[in-house]
Design a protein around this motif. Structure first.
Motif, PDB file in Angstrom:
ATOM      1  N   UNK A 110       0.810  -1.214   0.000  1.00  0.00           N
ATOM      2  CA  UNK A 110       0.000   0.000   0.000  1.00  0.00           C
ATOM      3  C   UNK A 110       0.848   1.269   0.000  1.00  0.00           C
ATOM      4  N   UNK A 111       2.081   1.185   0.489  1.00  0.00           N
ATOM      5  CA  UNK A 111       2.975   2.338   0.392  1.00  0.00           C
ATOM      6  C   UNK A 111       3.312   2.622  -1.071  1.00  0.00           C
ATOM      7  N   UNK A 112       3.398   1.546  -1.869  1.00  0.00           N
ATOM      8  CA  UNK A 112       3.716   1.698  -3.295  1.00  0.00           C
ATOM      9  C   UNK A 112       2.463   1.850  -4.156  1.00  0.00           C
ATOM     10  N   UNK A 113       1.374   1.192  -3.732  1.00  0.00           N
ATOM     11  CA  UNK A 113       0.135   1.190  -4.513  1.00  0.00           C
ATOM     12  C   UNK A 113      -1.039   1.449  -3.563  1.00  0.00           C
ATOM     13  N   UNK A 114      -1.292   2.714  -3.198  1.00  0.00           N
ATOM     14  CA  UNK A 114      -2.295   3.029  -2.166  1.00  0.00           C
ATOM     15  C   UNK A 114      -3.710   2.577  -2.509  1.00  0.00           C
ATOM     16  N   UNK A 115      -4.010   2.401  -3.779  1.00  0.00           N
ATOM     17  CA  UNK A 115      -5.366   2.041  -4.185  1.00  0.00           C
ATOM     18  C   UNK A 115      -5.503   0.568  -4.555  1.00  0.00           C
ATOM     19  N   UNK A 116      -4.588  -0.265  -4.088  1.00  0.00           N
ATOM     20  CA  UNK A 116      -4.659  -1.689  -4.405  1.00  0.00           C
ATOM     21  C   UNK A 116      -5.712  -2.357  -3.527  1.00  0.00           C
ATOM     22  N   UNK A 117      -6.851  -2.665  -4.110  1.00  0.00           N
ATOM     23  CA  UNK A 117      -7.993  -3.162  -3.340  1.00  0.00           C
ATOM     24  C   UNK A 117      -7.700  -4.456  -2.588  1.00  0.00           C
ATOM     25  N   UNK A 118      -7.078  -5.482  -3.200  1.00  0.00           N
ATOM     26  CA  UNK A 118      -6.815  -6.708  -2.434  1.00  0.00           C
ATOM     27  C   UNK A 118      -5.952  -6.464  -1.201  1.00  0.00           C
ATOM     28  N   UNK A 119      -4.963  -5.601  -1.310  1.00  0.00           N
ATOM     29  CA  UNK A 119      -4.102  -5.323  -0.157  1.00  0.00           C
ATOM     30  C   UNK A 119      -4.870  -4.588   0.935  1.00  0.00           C
ATOM     31  N   UNK A 120      -5.700  -3.629   0.553  1.00  0.00           N
ATOM     32  CA  UNK A 120      -6.510  -2.905   1.534  1.00  0.00           C
ATOM     33  C   UNK A 120      -7.443  -3.874   2.259  1.00  0.00           C
ATOM     34  N   UNK A 121      -8.125  -4.717   1.502  1.00  0.00           N
ATOM     35  CA  UNK A 121      -9.065  -5.669   2.097  1.00  0.00           C
ATOM     36  C   UNK A 121      -8.348  -6.662   3.011  1.00  0.00           C
ATOM     37  N   UNK A 122      -7.239  -7.221   2.536  1.00  0.00           N
ATOM     38  CA  UNK A 122      -6.521  -8.208   3.348  1.00  0.00           C
ATOM     39  C   UNK A 122      -5.942  -7.597   4.625  1.00  0.00           C
ATOM     40  N   UNK A 123      -5.548  -6.335   4.559  1.00  0.00           N
ATOM     41  CA  UNK A 123      -5.078  -5.679   5.773  1.00  0.00           C
ATOM     42  C   UNK A 123      -6.238  -5.541   6.765  1.00  0.00           C
ATOM     43  N   UNK A 124      -7.442  -5.321   6.265  1.00  0.00           N
ATOM     44  CA  UNK A 124      -8.612  -5.313   7.129  1.00  0.00           C
ATOM     45  C   UNK A 124      -8.801  -6.648   7.838  1.00  0.00           C
ATOM     46  N   UNK A 125      -8.574  -7.750   7.114  1.00  0.00           N
ATOM     47  CA  UNK A 125      -8.679  -9.078   7.729  1.00  0.00           C
ATOM     48  C   UNK A 125      -7.650  -9.234   8.850  1.00  0.00           C
ATOM     49  N   UNK A 126      -6.427  -8.756   8.592  1.00  0.00           N
ATOM     50  CA  UNK A 126      -5.386  -8.830   9.630  1.00  0.00           C
ATOM     51  C   UNK A 126      -5.845  -8.101  10.887  1.00  0.00           C
ATOM     52  N   UNK A 127      -6.333  -6.870  10.739  1.00  0.00           N
ATOM     53  CA  UNK A 127      -6.773  -6.093  11.903  1.00  0.00           C
ATOM     54  C   UNK A 127      -7.990  -6.744  12.570  1.00  0.00           C
ATOM     55  N   UNK A 128      -8.895  -7.288  11.780  1.00  0.00           N
ATOM     56  CA  UNK A 128     -10.081  -7.934  12.355  1.00  0.00           C
ATOM     57  C   UNK A 128      -9.692  -9.139  13.193  1.00  0.00           C
ATOM     58  N   UNK A 129      -8.782  -9.958  12.702  1.00  0.00           N
ATOM     59  CA  UNK A 129      -8.369 -11.145  13.457  1.00  0.00           C
ATOM     60  C   UNK A 129      -7.556 -10.777  14.690  1.00  0.00           C
ATOM     61  N   UNK A 130      -6.965  -9.599  14.664  1.00  0.00           N
ATOM     62  CA  UNK A 130      -6.257  -9.112  15.850  1.00  0.00           C
ATOM     63  C   UNK A 130      -7.181  -8.332  16.790  1.00  0.00           C
ATOM     64  N   UNK A 131      -8.467  -8.293  16.424  1.00  0.00           N
ATOM     65  CA  UNK A 131      -9.495  -7.606  17.208  1.00  0.00           C
ATOM     66  C   UNK A 131      -9.211  -6.111  17.346  1.00  0.00           C
ATOM     67  N   UNK A 132      -8.597  -5.562  16.327  1.00  0.00           N
ATOM     68  CA  UNK A 132      -8.392  -4.115  16.240  1.00  0.00           C
ATOM     69  C   UNK A 132      -9.527  -3.557  15.385  1.00  0.00           C
ATOM     70  N   UNK A 133     -10.683  -3.413  16.037  1.00  0.00           N
ATOM     71  CA  UNK A 133     -11.924  -3.194  15.305  1.00  0.00           C
ATOM     72  C   UNK A 133     -11.940  -1.890  14.506  1.00  0.00           C
ATOM     73  N   UNK A 134     -11.495  -0.809  15.097  1.00  0.00           N
ATOM     74  CA  UNK A 134     -11.570   0.470  14.388  1.00  0.00           C
ATOM     75  C   UNK A 134     -10.633   0.486  13.184  1.00  0.00           C
ATOM     76  N   UNK A 135      -9.463  -0.120  13.322  1.00  0.00           N
ATOM     77  CA  UNK A 135      -8.538  -0.169  12.189  1.00  0.00           C
ATOM     78  C   UNK A 135      -9.087  -1.077  11.087  1.00  0.00           C
ATOM     79  N   UNK A 136      -9.705  -2.185  11.486  1.00  0.00           N
ATOM     80  CA  UNK A 136     -10.330  -3.060  10.491  1.00  0.00           C
ATOM     81  C   UNK A 136     -11.457  -2.328   9.772  1.00  0.00           C
ATOM     82  N   UNK A 137     -12.266  -1.590  10.535  1.00  0.00           N
ATOM     83  CA  UNK A 137     -13.357  -0.830   9.930  1.00  0.00           C
ATOM     84  C   UNK A 137     -12.826   0.150   8.887  1.00  0.00           C
ATOM     85  N   UNK A 138     -11.752   0.844   9.217  1.00  0.00           N
ATOM     86  CA  UNK A 138     -11.175   1.810   8.277  1.00  0.00           C
ATOM     87  C   UNK A 138     -10.780   1.129   6.964  1.00  0.00           C
TER      88      UNK A 138
END
Length: 297
Positions: free
Chosen positions: A172-200
Protein backbone atom coordinates in the motif's frame (compact mmCIF):
# COMPACT_ATOMS: atom_id res chain seq x y z
CA UNK A 1 1.92 -33.68 -10.41
CA UNK A 2 5.37 -32.28 -10.94
CA UNK A 3 5.71 -28.54 -11.26
CA UNK A 4 5.09 -27.50 -14.87
CA UNK A 5 8.28 -26.38 -16.54
CA UNK A 6 9.57 -26.06 -20.05
CA UNK A 7 7.50 -25.29 -23.11
CA UNK A 8 4.27 -23.34 -22.87
CA UNK A 9 3.01 -24.62 -26.21
CA UNK A 10 -0.71 -25.27 -26.24
CA UNK A 11 -0.45 -28.80 -27.63
CA UNK A 12 1.86 -30.92 -25.52
CA UNK A 13 3.61 -28.14 -23.62
CA UNK A 14 3.98 -28.80 -19.90
CA UNK A 15 3.24 -25.22 -18.86
CA UNK A 16 -0.12 -25.49 -20.62
CA UNK A 17 -1.27 -27.43 -17.55
CA UNK A 18 -1.66 -24.03 -15.88
CA UNK A 19 -4.65 -23.35 -18.09
CA UNK A 20 -8.12 -24.52 -17.16
CA UNK A 21 -10.48 -25.76 -19.87
CA UNK A 22 -13.59 -23.66 -19.00
CA UNK A 23 -13.60 -20.06 -20.17
CA UNK A 24 -15.70 -17.31 -21.69
CA UNK A 25 -15.14 -15.78 -25.11
CA UNK A 26 -17.35 -13.00 -26.44
CA UNK A 27 -17.33 -10.89 -29.60
CA UNK A 28 -19.07 -7.59 -30.29
CA UNK A 29 -18.85 -4.91 -32.94
CA UNK A 30 -19.59 -4.32 -36.63
CA UNK A 31 -19.94 -7.48 -38.65
CA UNK A 32 -20.50 -9.62 -35.52
CA UNK A 33 -23.70 -11.61 -35.07
CA UNK A 34 -25.79 -10.62 -32.05
CA UNK A 35 -27.15 -13.00 -29.42
CA UNK A 36 -25.62 -16.10 -31.00
CA UNK A 37 -23.97 -18.94 -29.13
CA UNK A 38 -21.48 -21.04 -31.07
CA UNK A 39 -22.73 -24.60 -31.60
CA UNK A 40 -19.39 -26.20 -30.90
CA UNK A 41 -16.74 -25.90 -28.22
CA UNK A 42 -14.07 -23.31 -28.96
CA UNK A 43 -10.46 -24.34 -28.71
CA UNK A 44 -8.01 -21.84 -27.25
CA UNK A 45 -5.93 -22.05 -30.43
CA UNK A 46 -8.91 -20.72 -32.44
CA UNK A 47 -8.64 -17.31 -30.77
CA UNK A 48 -5.43 -16.15 -32.49
CA UNK A 49 -6.44 -16.77 -36.13
CA UNK A 50 -9.86 -15.23 -35.44
CA UNK A 51 -8.32 -12.07 -33.97
CA UNK A 52 -5.81 -11.86 -36.81
CA UNK A 53 -8.68 -12.11 -39.28
CA UNK A 54 -10.64 -9.35 -37.54
CA UNK A 55 -7.57 -7.11 -37.54
CA UNK A 56 -6.97 -7.75 -41.23
CA UNK A 57 -3.56 -9.29 -40.55
CA UNK A 58 -2.09 -12.25 -42.43
CA UNK A 59 -2.54 -15.75 -41.02
CA UNK A 60 0.54 -17.95 -41.55
CA UNK A 61 -0.09 -21.38 -43.00
CA UNK A 62 0.43 -24.03 -40.38
CA UNK A 63 -0.86 -21.84 -37.55
CA UNK A 64 -2.93 -23.96 -35.20
CA UNK A 65 -6.64 -23.23 -34.93
CA UNK A 66 -9.44 -22.06 -37.18
CA UNK A 67 -11.12 -18.71 -37.78
CA UNK A 68 -14.45 -18.74 -35.92
CA UNK A 69 -16.41 -17.58 -38.95
CA UNK A 70 -19.70 -18.51 -37.26
CA UNK A 71 -19.52 -15.30 -35.20
CA UNK A 72 -19.61 -13.10 -38.33
CA UNK A 73 -22.59 -11.77 -40.23
CA UNK A 74 -22.55 -12.08 -44.01
CA UNK A 75 -21.08 -8.59 -44.18
CA UNK A 76 -18.59 -9.56 -41.48
CA UNK A 77 -17.43 -12.62 -43.41
CA UNK A 78 -16.52 -10.36 -46.31
CA UNK A 79 -14.96 -7.70 -44.09
CA UNK A 80 -12.95 -10.19 -42.03
CA UNK A 81 -12.11 -12.72 -44.74
CA UNK A 82 -8.93 -14.62 -43.73
CA UNK A 83 -5.71 -13.60 -45.43
CA UNK A 84 -3.50 -16.72 -45.50
CA UNK A 85 0.21 -16.47 -46.28
CA UNK A 86 2.98 -19.02 -46.35
CA UNK A 87 5.00 -17.28 -43.66
CA UNK A 88 5.32 -14.03 -41.74
CA UNK A 89 8.57 -12.10 -41.31
CA UNK A 90 8.65 -9.74 -38.36
CA UNK A 91 10.29 -6.48 -39.28
CA UNK A 92 12.32 -4.95 -36.41
CA UNK A 93 11.07 -1.45 -37.20
CA UNK A 94 7.49 -2.72 -36.66
CA UNK A 95 7.88 -5.29 -33.92
CA UNK A 96 10.63 -6.54 -31.66
CA UNK A 97 10.50 -8.97 -28.73
CA UNK A 98 9.98 -7.10 -25.44
CA UNK A 99 13.00 -6.73 -23.21
CA UNK A 100 12.39 -6.82 -19.46
CA UNK A 101 14.68 -5.35 -16.87
CA UNK A 102 16.48 -8.13 -15.07
CA UNK A 103 15.62 -10.66 -17.76
CA UNK A 104 19.08 -12.19 -17.67
CA UNK A 105 18.57 -13.38 -14.08
CA UNK A 106 14.91 -14.30 -14.45
CA UNK A 107 13.27 -10.95 -13.80
CA UNK A 108 9.68 -10.22 -14.62
CA UNK A 109 8.93 -13.29 -16.79
CA UNK A 110 10.20 -15.73 -14.18
CA UNK A 111 8.51 -13.83 -11.33
CA UNK A 112 5.22 -14.05 -13.23
CA UNK A 113 5.84 -17.76 -13.77
CA UNK A 114 6.20 -18.38 -10.03
CA UNK A 115 3.24 -16.12 -9.20
CA UNK A 116 1.00 -18.01 -11.61
CA UNK A 117 2.12 -21.39 -10.36
CA UNK A 118 1.64 -20.29 -6.76
CA UNK A 119 -1.96 -19.31 -7.54
CA UNK A 120 -2.55 -22.75 -9.04
CA UNK A 121 -1.23 -24.41 -5.88
CA UNK A 122 -3.29 -22.09 -3.65
CA UNK A 123 -6.46 -22.95 -5.57
CA UNK A 124 -5.70 -26.62 -5.03
CA UNK A 125 -5.16 -26.08 -1.29
CA UNK A 126 -1.42 -26.75 -1.47
CA UNK A 127 -0.52 -23.73 0.63
CA UNK A 128 3.07 -24.66 1.50
CA UNK A 129 3.91 -25.10 -2.19
CA UNK A 130 2.11 -21.86 -3.05
CA UNK A 131 4.10 -19.99 -0.41
CA UNK A 132 7.35 -21.36 -1.82
CA UNK A 133 6.47 -20.09 -5.30
CA UNK A 134 5.47 -16.62 -4.06
CA UNK A 135 8.70 -16.33 -2.06
CA UNK A 136 10.69 -17.35 -5.14
CA UNK A 137 8.94 -14.60 -7.11
CA UNK A 138 9.93 -12.11 -4.40
CA UNK A 139 13.55 -13.23 -4.57
CA UNK A 140 13.48 -12.35 -8.26
CA UNK A 141 11.55 -9.08 -7.83
CA UNK A 142 11.53 -7.96 -4.17
CA UNK A 143 8.98 -5.18 -4.74
CA UNK A 144 6.64 -7.18 -6.94
CA UNK A 145 3.06 -6.20 -6.03
CA UNK A 146 1.43 -9.52 -6.91
CA UNK A 147 4.01 -11.65 -5.11
CA UNK A 148 3.72 -9.58 -1.92
CA UNK A 149 -0.08 -9.59 -2.00
CA UNK A 150 -0.28 -13.29 -2.79
CA UNK A 151 2.21 -14.23 -0.10
CA UNK A 152 0.33 -12.12 2.45
CA UNK A 153 -2.84 -14.03 1.58
CA UNK A 154 -1.11 -17.32 2.36
CA UNK A 155 0.25 -15.93 5.63
CA UNK A 156 -3.25 -14.84 6.65
CA UNK A 157 -4.65 -18.27 5.83
CA UNK A 158 -1.96 -19.87 8.00
CA UNK A 159 -2.51 -17.40 10.89
CA UNK A 160 0.86 -15.62 10.56
CA UNK A 161 -0.66 -12.19 10.88
CA UNK A 162 2.47 -10.43 12.14
CA UNK A 163 4.27 -11.48 8.96
CA UNK A 164 1.38 -10.58 6.66
CA UNK A 165 0.88 -7.04 7.97
CA UNK A 166 4.22 -5.48 6.90
CA UNK A 167 3.93 -7.08 3.46
CA UNK A 168 0.51 -5.51 2.91
CA UNK A 169 1.60 -2.17 4.32
CA UNK A 170 4.54 -2.23 1.92
CA UNK A 171 2.25 -2.88 -1.03
CA UNK A 172 0.00 0.00 0.00
CA UNK A 173 2.98 2.34 0.39
CA UNK A 174 3.72 1.70 -3.29
CA UNK A 175 0.14 1.19 -4.51
CA UNK A 176 -2.30 3.03 -2.17
CA UNK A 177 -5.37 2.04 -4.18
CA UNK A 178 -4.66 -1.69 -4.41
CA UNK A 179 -7.99 -3.16 -3.34
CA UNK A 180 -6.82 -6.71 -2.43
CA UNK A 181 -4.10 -5.32 -0.16
CA UNK A 182 -6.51 -2.90 1.53
CA UNK A 183 -9.07 -5.67 2.10
CA UNK A 184 -6.52 -8.21 3.35
CA UNK A 185 -5.08 -5.68 5.77
CA UNK A 186 -8.61 -5.31 7.13
CA UNK A 187 -8.68 -9.08 7.73
CA UNK A 188 -5.39 -8.83 9.63
CA UNK A 189 -6.77 -6.09 11.90
CA UNK A 190 -10.08 -7.93 12.35
CA UNK A 191 -8.37 -11.14 13.46
CA UNK A 192 -6.26 -9.11 15.85
CA UNK A 193 -9.50 -7.61 17.21
CA UNK A 194 -8.39 -4.11 16.24
CA UNK A 195 -11.92 -3.19 15.30
CA UNK A 196 -11.57 0.47 14.39
CA UNK A 197 -8.54 -0.17 12.19
CA UNK A 198 -10.33 -3.06 10.49
CA UNK A 199 -13.36 -0.83 9.93
CA UNK A 200 -11.18 1.81 8.28
CA UNK A 201 -9.73 -0.76 5.86
CA UNK A 202 -13.11 -2.21 4.91
CA UNK A 203 -14.60 1.23 4.34
CA UNK A 204 -11.60 2.10 2.19
CA UNK A 205 -12.14 -1.15 0.25
CA UNK A 206 -15.73 -0.12 -0.43
CA UNK A 207 -14.61 3.31 -1.60
CA UNK A 208 -12.44 1.55 -4.17
CA UNK A 209 -14.98 -1.16 -5.00
CA UNK A 210 -18.56 -0.55 -3.76
CA UNK A 211 -19.61 -4.00 -5.02
CA UNK A 212 -17.07 -5.86 -2.84
CA UNK A 213 -19.47 -8.26 -1.09
CA UNK A 214 -16.96 -9.65 1.41
CA UNK A 215 -16.01 -6.13 2.48
CA UNK A 216 -19.69 -5.46 3.27
CA UNK A 217 -19.86 -8.75 5.21
CA UNK A 218 -16.67 -8.21 7.19
CA UNK A 219 -17.55 -4.59 7.93
CA UNK A 220 -20.86 -5.79 9.33
CA UNK A 221 -19.14 -8.24 11.67
CA UNK A 222 -16.69 -5.58 12.84
CA UNK A 223 -19.60 -3.24 13.58
CA UNK A 224 -21.36 -5.99 15.55
CA UNK A 225 -18.24 -6.33 17.68
CA UNK A 226 -18.45 -2.60 18.39
CA UNK A 227 -22.14 -2.82 19.34
CA UNK A 228 -23.26 -0.75 16.35
CA UNK A 229 -26.04 -3.14 15.40
CA UNK A 230 -28.09 -0.94 13.08
CA UNK A 231 -25.04 -0.05 11.00
CA UNK A 232 -24.04 -3.71 10.94
CA UNK A 233 -27.50 -4.68 9.77
CA UNK A 234 -27.25 -2.23 6.89
CA UNK A 235 -23.91 -3.76 5.83
CA UNK A 236 -25.31 -7.29 5.92
CA UNK A 237 -28.40 -6.18 3.99
CA UNK A 238 -26.21 -4.63 1.29
CA UNK A 239 -24.17 -7.83 1.02
CA UNK A 240 -27.32 -9.96 0.72
CA UNK A 241 -28.77 -7.57 -1.83
CA UNK A 242 -25.69 -8.11 -3.98
CA UNK A 243 -25.28 -11.82 -3.19
CA UNK A 244 -28.50 -13.40 -1.77
CA UNK A 245 -26.74 -16.66 -0.84
CA UNK A 246 -23.91 -15.09 1.16
CA UNK A 247 -24.08 -17.30 4.26
CA UNK A 248 -21.82 -15.20 6.48
CA UNK A 249 -23.97 -12.13 5.88
CA UNK A 250 -27.07 -14.06 6.95
CA UNK A 251 -25.12 -15.38 9.95
CA UNK A 252 -24.48 -11.76 10.92
CA UNK A 253 -28.21 -11.07 10.70
CA UNK A 254 -28.70 -13.91 13.16
CA UNK A 255 -26.10 -12.49 15.55
CA UNK A 256 -27.83 -9.10 15.53
CA UNK A 257 -31.17 -10.78 16.31
CA UNK A 258 -29.59 -12.63 19.24
CA UNK A 259 -28.13 -9.43 20.65
CA UNK A 260 -31.55 -7.78 20.31
CA UNK A 261 -33.06 -10.79 22.11
CA UNK A 262 -35.28 -11.60 19.13
CA UNK A 263 -34.81 -15.37 19.30
CA UNK A 264 -37.43 -16.34 16.67
CA UNK A 265 -35.77 -14.03 14.12
CA UNK A 266 -32.37 -15.38 15.10
CA UNK A 267 -33.57 -18.96 14.62
CA UNK A 268 -34.94 -18.09 11.17
CA UNK A 269 -31.65 -16.47 10.19
CA UNK A 270 -29.55 -19.43 11.32
CA UNK A 271 -31.87 -21.84 9.49
CA UNK A 272 -31.33 -19.83 6.32
CA UNK A 273 -27.57 -19.94 6.90
CA UNK A 274 -27.74 -23.74 7.02
CA UNK A 275 -29.74 -23.78 3.80
CA UNK A 276 -26.97 -21.76 2.16
CA UNK A 277 -24.11 -23.61 3.86
CA UNK A 278 -25.12 -26.95 5.47
CA UNK A 279 -21.63 -27.32 6.95
CA UNK A 280 -21.76 -24.08 8.99
CA UNK A 281 -21.14 -25.59 12.43
CA UNK A 282 -21.48 -22.35 14.41
CA UNK A 283 -24.87 -21.63 12.88
CA UNK A 284 -25.98 -25.19 13.66
CA UNK A 285 -24.85 -24.86 17.28
CA UNK A 286 -26.52 -21.49 17.68
CA UNK A 287 -29.76 -22.77 16.18
CA UNK A 288 -29.78 -25.78 18.50
CA UNK A 289 -29.30 -23.56 21.57
CA UNK A 290 -32.00 -21.12 20.45
CA UNK A 291 -34.51 -23.86 19.70
CA UNK A 292 -33.87 -25.33 23.16
CA UNK A 293 -34.44 -21.90 24.74
CA UNK A 294 -37.63 -21.35 22.75
CA UNK A 295 -38.88 -24.76 23.85
CA UNK A 296 -38.38 -23.77 27.48
CA UNK A 297 -35.41 -26.02 28.00
Amino acid sequence: NARPRGSAEIHGGEAARWHREPGILTFTGPGIRSGVRLPQAVDLVDVLPTVLSILGLPIPEGLDGDVLSEVFTEEGRERYAPYPVESVEWRPEVWAPPVFEGDASGGIPQANYHNNLGLVFETEGRLAEAEKEFRTALELLPRDRLARTNLAGILIKTQRLSDAQPLLEGVLADFPDNTPAVFNLGIVFQRREQWSRAEDQYRRTLELDPAHVLAHVNLGHVLVRQGRLDEAGASFAEALNREPNEANAMFGVGLIAVQKNDLPAAADAFRRVLEMDPGHKTAAGNLQAIEKALAGG
